[in-house]
Enzyme design. Structure first.
Site, PDB file in Angstrom:
ATOM      1  N   ASP A 145      39.036  34.987  39.829  1.00 53.08           N
ATOM      2  CA  ASP A 145      38.956  33.578  40.230  1.00 53.08           C
ATOM      3  C   ASP A 145      39.560  33.499  41.627  1.00 53.08           C
ATOM      4  O   ASP A 145      40.734  33.207  41.798  1.00 53.08           O
ATOM      5  CB  ASP A 145      39.720  32.713  39.226  1.00 53.08           C
ATOM      6  N   CYS A 153      35.849  27.935  43.123  1.00 55.22           N
ATOM      7  CA  CYS A 153      35.745  26.474  43.057  1.00 55.22           C
ATOM      8  C   CYS A 153      35.130  25.982  44.361  1.00 55.22           C
ATOM      9  O   CYS A 153      35.717  25.187  45.097  1.00 55.22           O
ATOM     10  CB  CYS A 153      37.109  25.836  42.810  1.00 55.22           C
ATOM     11  N   CYS A 165      43.812  36.877  39.868  1.00 50.40           N
ATOM     12  CA  CYS A 165      44.235  35.843  40.829  1.00 50.40           C
ATOM     13  C   CYS A 165      44.601  34.614  40.001  1.00 50.40           C
ATOM     14  O   CYS A 165      43.976  33.566  40.101  1.00 50.40           O
ATOM     15  CB  CYS A 165      43.131  35.519  41.822  1.00 50.40           C
ATOM     16  N   ALA A 166      45.637  34.739  39.183  1.00 50.50           N
ATOM     17  CA  ALA A 166      45.820  33.832  38.053  1.00 50.50           C
ATOM     18  C   ALA A 166      46.458  32.493  38.395  1.00 50.50           C
ATOM     19  O   ALA A 166      46.321  31.540  37.636  1.00 50.50           O
ATOM     20  CB  ALA A 166      46.651  34.516  36.968  1.00 50.50           C
TER      21      ALA A 166
END
Length: 454
Positions: free
Chosen positions: A330, A383, A263-264
């Protein structure tokens, strides 16, 4: 959006700084200002036209949080209301803001916020301008139970975020909320093999505390740093850097040549991972579901020369499973860990959004584990500190598998204090803005074993 608008209008220097302060400051404190405006208006805020309400919020910020003279703040807000909504609301805006100007922020907080003793969570929500559900989520993530209605349970006095002695519960929750209201420092990341912290320090930076690739830029435009302009370094939060470092640092047996960032976008961690992979003669595959984000990743990793980029759905992968030595998941999340730099996220997200995201996050973590070879390492990163996006996701996936070992993530980053989640969840790492000066990034490290999975 704001930098593009400032450039389009040719706004620079002090004017750009003021526009930035008005925009971000108003977004950060919207909850507080709405409580004050509600007390000063004879209309419910829900029925006030959107542009007029935004003008009132901007005016409240000027009156309560800047050195702009009250008469100037009111007059310019009235002019802006005429420009944005026509002449009719001007008188209403004038009357409301004149009432706001009668007291300072602390006086208004004493008037509009619930008392600490009767409703501590509600008090903190207004005092630090967060939705109540976000305050509760931070409290739970920090392990500070109670306090929802009656002020919480006892405890020793704790040195608070404003240097005063706080009594009772939720002292650390309050510190986390206060940190969300402070603009973040600019942190640079040197791409291994292409730049180093010495070059960034020579360009005016200060060495980072923990990431060996970090430097803090205390002033100036990052784009003016040569390494950044040449894509040999970039702006990247230090916790984001350390999540990538932890994946690369975790011990592994066998091959270590195929890495995956599934999931860059937009490419910050992929840039660092590409540099780390290059130093070990490994190759990174970086993918993203959206074409425009994949383009951002391609630009980010171009300088490393050792990364492939593809448009692919991480939830329905087109790559060969059980093929990668290291995998980064991520995952898309609520962004509640980055409220310092994206203050609007607290108002755009809802508990329902978090629940929907958790379904996708579980799927992506499952694919990440399936993509790792037996013995391979997976880093699950969000995050957000919200338990529904962090520990709960990992626990749910682990409960359905027999081929995964949860590693001790804080031990892999042993140089960083205060990472362990409250027991019995101490193998998870959680960064915090009030502890580490970073985004509130969550990290779990998992090793796929030789079992048969499900």
């Amino acid at each position: 959006m704001l930098p593009a608008l400032l450039a389009e209008r040719g706004i620079t220097g002090r004017d750009a700084a003021l526009a930035t302060e008005l925009t971000y400051g108003t977004l950060r404190s919207r909850g507080t200002y709405d409580a004050i405006l509600a007390a000063c208006s004879d209309r419910d805020l829900a029925v006030i036209d959107g542009p007029v309400l935004e003008v009132l919020r901007l005016g409240a910020h000027q009156l309560l949080a800047t050195r702009i003279q009250p008469h100037a703040a009111v007059a310019t807000s009235v002019d802006l209301a005429r420009y944005a909504a026509g002449p009719r609301p001007a008188g209403f805006v004038n009357a409301v803001l004149r009432r706001v100007a009668r007291a300072d922020l602390q006086a208004w907080l004493q008037r509009v916020a619930p008392s600490r003793e009767q409703d501590l969570v509600g008090h903190l929500a207004i005092r630090y301008s967060h939705p109540r559900w976000v305050v509760t989520a931070l409290r739970e993530a920090l392990g500070e139970g109670g306090g929802g209605g009656g002020g919480g349970g006892g405890g020793e006095g704790v040195r608070g975020v404003e240097g005063t002695q706080r009594e009772g519960a939720l002292a650390e929750t309050e510190a986390a909320l206060a940190a969300d209201g402070a603009p973040p420092a600019t942190t640079l990341c040197a791409v291994p093999g292409l730049a180093d912290t010495a070059e960034l320090v020579a360009a005016g930076g200060v060495p980072g505390r923990w990431s060996p690739y970090a430097a803090y830029l205390m002033a100036g435009d990052p784009a003016a740093v040569a390494a950044v302009a040449q894509r040999r370094a970039a702006v990247q939060d230090e916790a984001s850097q350390l999540a990538a470092v932890a994946l690369a640092r975790a011990e592994i047996t066998g091959t270590d040549s195929r890495w995956l960032d599934m999931c860059a976008g937009p490419g910050g961690k992929a840039r660092l991972l590409a540099g780390l992979a290059r130093s070990r003669d490994a190759r990174l595959l970086a993918t993203d579901l959206r074409f425009h984000r994949a383009l951002l990743v391609k630009n980010a990793v171009r300088a490393s020369g050792t990364a492939g980029v593809a448009v692919a759905d991480g939830a329905a992968p087109g790559w060969r499973l059980a093929a990668f030595d290291r995998v980064l998941a991520d995952v898309p999340c609520s962004g509640l860990g980055a409220l310092r730099r994206r203050p609007d996220a607290r108002w755009r997200r809802s508990p329902e959004d978090v629940a929907e995201l958790a379904v996708l996050q579980e799927r992506l973590l499952t694919v990440a584990l399936d993509s790792a070879r037996p013995g391979g390492i997976v880093a699950y990163v969000t995050c957000s500190p919200h338990l529904s996006e962090t520990r709960d996701v990992v626990a749910s996936v682990l409960a359905s598998r027999r081929d995964v070992l949860l590693l001790d993530a804080p031990a892999v980053l042993s140089e960083v204090p205060g990472l362990r989640c409250p027991e019995p969840h101490g193998r998870y790492a959680q960064f915090w803005p009030h502890r580490h000066g970073t985004d509130a990034i969550f990290l779990a490290l998992l090793r796929r074993t030789g079992g048969d999975g499900r």
